[in-house]
Design an enzyme around this catalytic site. Structure first.
Site, PDB file in Angstrom:
ATOM      1  N   LYS A  70       0.805  -1.230   0.000  1.00 44.11           N
ATOM      2  CA  LYS A  70       0.000   0.000   0.000  1.00 44.11           C
ATOM      3  C   LYS A  70       0.838   1.280   0.000  1.00 44.11           C
ATOM      4  O   LYS A  70       0.396   2.307  -0.505  1.00 44.11           O
ATOM      5  CB  LYS A  70      -0.950   0.015   1.202  1.00 44.11           C
ATOM      6  N   ASP A 106     -10.035   2.858   2.184  1.00 40.04           N
ATOM      7  CA  ASP A 106     -10.135   2.214   3.508  1.00 40.04           C
ATOM      8  C   ASP A 106     -10.870   3.101   4.516  1.00 40.04           C
ATOM      9  O   ASP A 106     -11.668   2.615   5.324  1.00 40.04           O
ATOM     10  CB  ASP A 106      -8.739   1.871   4.054  1.00 40.04           C
ATOM     11  N   GLY A 134      -0.665   1.591  12.468  1.00 41.54           N
ATOM     12  CA  GLY A 134      -0.313   1.162  11.119  1.00 41.54           C
ATOM     13  C   GLY A 134      -1.188   1.868  10.087  1.00 41.54           C
ATOM     14  O   GLY A 134      -1.812   2.900  10.359  1.00 41.54           O
TER      15      GLY A 134
HETATM   16  P1  ATR Z   1      -1.836  -2.265   9.018  1.00 45.14           P
HETATM   17  O1  ATR Z   1      -1.221  -1.453   7.923  1.00 45.14           O
HETATM   18  O2  ATR Z   1      -2.700  -3.382   8.529  1.00 45.14           O
HETATM   19  O3  ATR Z   1      -2.515  -1.424  10.045  1.00 45.14           O
HETATM   20  P2  ATR Z   1       0.707  -2.622  10.367  1.00 45.14           P
HETATM   21  O4  ATR Z   1       1.292  -1.398   9.778  1.00 45.14           O
HETATM   22  O5  ATR Z   1       1.549  -3.847  10.393  1.00 45.14           O
HETATM   23  O6  ATR Z   1      -0.625  -3.075   9.661  1.00 45.14           O
HETATM   24  O7  ATR Z   1       0.220  -2.287  11.852  1.00 45.14           O
HETATM   25  C1  ATR Z   1      -0.200  -3.260  12.715  1.00 45.14           C
HETATM   26  C2  ATR Z   1      -0.567  -2.654  14.076  1.00 45.14           C
HETATM   27  O8  ATR Z   1      -0.836  -3.748  14.971  1.00 45.14           O
HETATM   28  C3  ATR Z   1       0.547  -1.839  14.713  1.00 45.14           C
HETATM   29  O9  ATR Z   1      -0.046  -0.803  15.449  1.00 45.14           O
HETATM   30  C4  ATR Z   1       1.206  -2.877  15.634  1.00 45.14           C
HETATM   31  O10 ATR Z   1       1.883  -2.339  16.735  1.00 45.14           O
HETATM   32  P3  ATR Z   1       3.458  -1.932  16.622  1.00 45.14           P
HETATM   33  O11 ATR Z   1       3.483  -0.610  15.938  1.00 45.14           O
HETATM   34  O12 ATR Z   1       3.909  -1.896  18.018  1.00 45.14           O
HETATM   35  O13 ATR Z   1       4.098  -3.037  15.815  1.00 45.14           O
HETATM   36  C5  ATR Z   1      -0.006  -3.623  16.119  1.00 45.14           C
HETATM   37  N1  ATR Z   1       0.336  -4.949  16.628  1.00 45.14           N
HETATM   38  C6  ATR Z   1       0.710  -6.019  15.919  1.00 45.14           C
HETATM   39  N2  ATR Z   1       0.936  -7.078  16.735  1.00 45.14           N
HETATM   40  C7  ATR Z   1       0.699  -6.640  18.018  1.00 45.14           C
HETATM   41  C8  ATR Z   1       0.754  -7.237  19.321  1.00 45.14           C
HETATM   42  N3  ATR Z   1       1.098  -8.523  19.479  1.00 45.14           N
HETATM   43  N4  ATR Z   1       0.438  -6.481  20.383  1.00 45.14           N
HETATM   44  C9  ATR Z   1       0.081  -5.182  20.224  1.00 45.14           C
HETATM   45  N5  ATR Z   1       0.010  -4.544  19.030  1.00 45.14           N
HETATM   46  C10 ATR Z   1       0.315  -5.268  17.937  1.00 45.14           C
END
Ligand code: ATR
Length: 281
Positions: A70, A106, A134
């Site tokens: 994206k 989105d 994210g």
């Molecule tokens: P997207 O673009 O689909 O939103 P992304 O950029 O990978 O995907 O973002 C995923 C989100 O989920 C992030 O806010 C991530 O937190 P971090 O910035 O700390 O990585 C969050 N996330 C993913 N796994 C997590 C976990 N186990 N606990 C808490 N937050 C999590």
């Protein structure tokens, strides 16, 4: 075999096997008797450039982008609309006269689903808390602030990422909170949104004590598999309206389908049922 007149579109991701978009667009193509196809394209990040160069020869009219493309797609675009620019990512491309036009639906999908599932929620009711930082969080932030939400409280596992977002949207009312402040802020919220993968099948649940959240607040989880996450189950027990993520997936696809195939498709219960039947298949 496809004819020259068959309208071709698809979704690009890596991996792509679990994308529900082919099922969704395939349903509409059949429903509206359109001579079109919608295919999944598995494209590694390092191959995106080469893939984009083949769009004209493949006669592709439009594409959806999913993880991890994206943001990576931005340098290849000829035009990007204001919404995509604000969100900083593109999920929909239309190819026209050799030019690539990017937008991001989105935020529209996020907000349309919220309005449909929680018709009494009003943007001006009070602050919203968003968990995650994210791409999905960006779409939620932009659409909520555009709709008139007075303040966004942003919480993320990695605080620096949330702070980075608050900085990017410097002129917008965004306050970064940590886990402790999360519970302290619940009583003032009109909306709580999970944009992380927590609660998705195979992931740990998002564990929040919702007892301080006013019953009038809406809890929105953009996860759709499962449809009822632990967060939403807790919200219902607490008396809150619970909004799942399936409608966001469906609504974000509407304008893409319309721009490529020339028919604005309907999101209805028959479609929801059809999509749910495809989970896990
Ligand atoms: P997207 O673009 O689909 O939103 P992304 O950029 O990978 O995907 O973002 C995923 C989100 O989920 C992030 O806010 C991530 O937190 P971090 O910035 O700390 O990585 C969050 N996330 C993913 N796994 C997590 C976990 N186990 N606990 C808490 N937050 C999590």
């Amino acid at each position: 075999m496809t004819k020259n007149t068959t309208i071709k579109a698809g979704v690009v991701g890596w991996p792509i096997g679990h994308s529900l978009s082919p099922r969704l667009h395939g349903y509409w193509l059949k429903k509206y008797h359109i001579d079109g196809i919608y295919e999944p394209y598995a494209v590694k990040p390092e191959d995106l450039d080469a893939f984009i160069k083949t769009l004209a020869e493949k006669n592709i009219t439009g594409l959806n982008l999913t993880v991890p493309h994206k943001e990576m797609i931005l340098p290849f675009l000829d035009h990007m609309d204001d919404t995509a620019r604000k969100i900083g990512a593109v999920n929909t491309i239309t190819c026209h006269d050799g030019h690539l036009y990017g937008t991001n639906t989105d935020g529209y999908g996020f907000l349309t689903n919220l309005k449909e599932m929680a018709p009494n929620w009003s943007a001006t009711d009070g602050p919203a808390m968003i968990i995650g930082a994210g791409g999905a969080a960006r779409a939620a932030i932009v659409s909520l602030l555009d709709a008139g939400v007075p303040e966004i409280k942003l919480v993320n596992r990695t605080r620096s990422r949330a702070e980075h977002l608050a900085e990017i949207y410097g002129d917008l009312p965004i306050t970064v909170c940590d886990g402790q402040e999360l519970s302290e802020n619940l009583s003032a919220l009109s909306l709580l949104v999970n944009t992380t993968i927590l609660g998705m099948t195979g992931q740990p649940p998002l564990d929040i004590d919702l007892s301080e959240l006013p019953p009038s607040a809406v809890v929105y989880d953009i996860v759709y598999n499962p449809l009822e996450t632990d967060l939403l189950r807790g919200a219902k027990l607490n008396g809150n309206i619970a909004v799942d993520g399936l409608g966001m997936l469906l609504h974000q696809a509407v304008s893409a389908f319309e721009s490529w195939y020339g028919q604005r498709p309907e999101v209805d219960n028959a479609l929801r049922k059809y999509m749910l039947a495809g989970f896990g298949s």
